[in-house]
Write an enzyme that holds these catalytic residues in place. Sequence first.
Site, PDB file in Angstrom:
ATOM      1  N   LYS A   8       0.867  -1.175   0.000  1.00 35.80           N
ATOM      2  CA  LYS A   8       0.000   0.000   0.000  1.00 35.80           C
ATOM      3  C   LYS A   8       0.901   1.222   0.000  1.00 35.80           C
ATOM      4  CE  LYS A   8      -3.892   2.021   2.314  1.00 35.80           C
ATOM      5  NZ  LYS A   8      -4.876   1.814   3.373  1.00 35.80           N
ATOM      6  N   LYS A  39      -2.223  -1.542  -3.908  1.00 36.92           N
ATOM      7  CA  LYS A  39      -3.088  -0.368  -3.733  1.00 36.92           C
ATOM      8  C   LYS A  39      -2.260   0.895  -3.733  1.00 36.92           C
ATOM      9  CE  LYS A  39      -6.404   1.349  -0.333  1.00 36.92           C
ATOM     10  NZ  LYS A  39      -7.064   1.051   0.912  1.00 36.92           N
TER      11      LYS A  39
END
Length: 351
Positions: free
Chosen positions: A218, A272
């Site tokens: 992320k 992400k």
Amino acid sequence: MSKHSKHTEAGLTAAAAIDVDEITGRRRMRRTRVADWSRRLVRETRLSVDDLIWPIFIIPGTNITEPIDAMPGVSRMSVDKAVEAAKMAADLGIPALATFPNEEMDRRDATGSHVLDPDNLINQATRAIKKAVPNLGIITDVALDPFTDHGHDGILRDGEIVNDETVRQIAAAAVHQADAGADIISPSDMMDGRIGAIRRALDASGHQNVAIMSYATKFASACYGPYREAIGTSGLLKGDKRTYYLDPSNAIEAVRDAGLDVDEGADMLIVKPGLPYLDICRALKDSYGLPTFAYQVSGEYSMIKAGAAAGYIDGERIMMEKLLAFKRAGCDGILTYFAPEAARLIGKGLG
Ligand code: PBG
């Protein structure tokens, strides 16, 4: 008199005499592109409804559907409305939902303690959806950001997001989420050691079959803005998340970080945001072979919606092209706010 120079004349004569077969060696790529049937026959990647995970936002109350300004077409829903949405998703063939709460401000504190309430919004939503639509997968996040009054994903002490205390708290939260019926625990906080901790806590509480889908890579991205409006953290967040999310510059570090999650027992991996990180999607799939998902995040969604609303782009075609790109990059599926819209198009054979 010629209007061309001598050099131009020579070029034109050469062009007229070019033997294209000699250049191509008769290998002509356009043969398979010549007709629709043939393009379908050689198509390498397809987007299916089975690839879609739909993130939804939950708010307290009943019978509430509240549009999110920064995400045209997306609303926060009270649990009863979320149940209706879940039924619709199941009817469309969408395999799973990912739920995110917008908790009341007086529920939020410095340590995100409400994440440990077995009856918090996220657990209420899981129970209600599981009861109404048992065959729809429910994926819950254990990050603390919806529960903290500073918007960070961890516990804040003396200006620091403390790692180990946060990990113990989210492991405990994972047990409550699994008790409520979550099928997959999906930590998005990027604390070190959380996958191993969650696995141990789940196993110790009899949840061996609850899977972990790790937000393995992320990045500290600018693409999360609309989401923060959706869960009401945009006004709260002090500073940024760069002390725990990955630096967008670092691909090798991202692969190493995901490797730790694999070692600690992650069943599935998430990259992400999505589209700016397709290289990471490919790298994780090739490195670990785990089911790998891209999260096409709020900013990615809103940019497409805004461009389409302004009339600059064909929103539907751009949506489908970008979703397909994730598949081509090696992803098994996509978390996307477009899930119902894309599922409808695929259902009509327009995917
Ligand atoms: C934080 C979290 C984020 C998103 C989901 N959970 C990022 C953040 O706010 O820093 C982003 C999702 C999106 O933008 O669609 N745990």
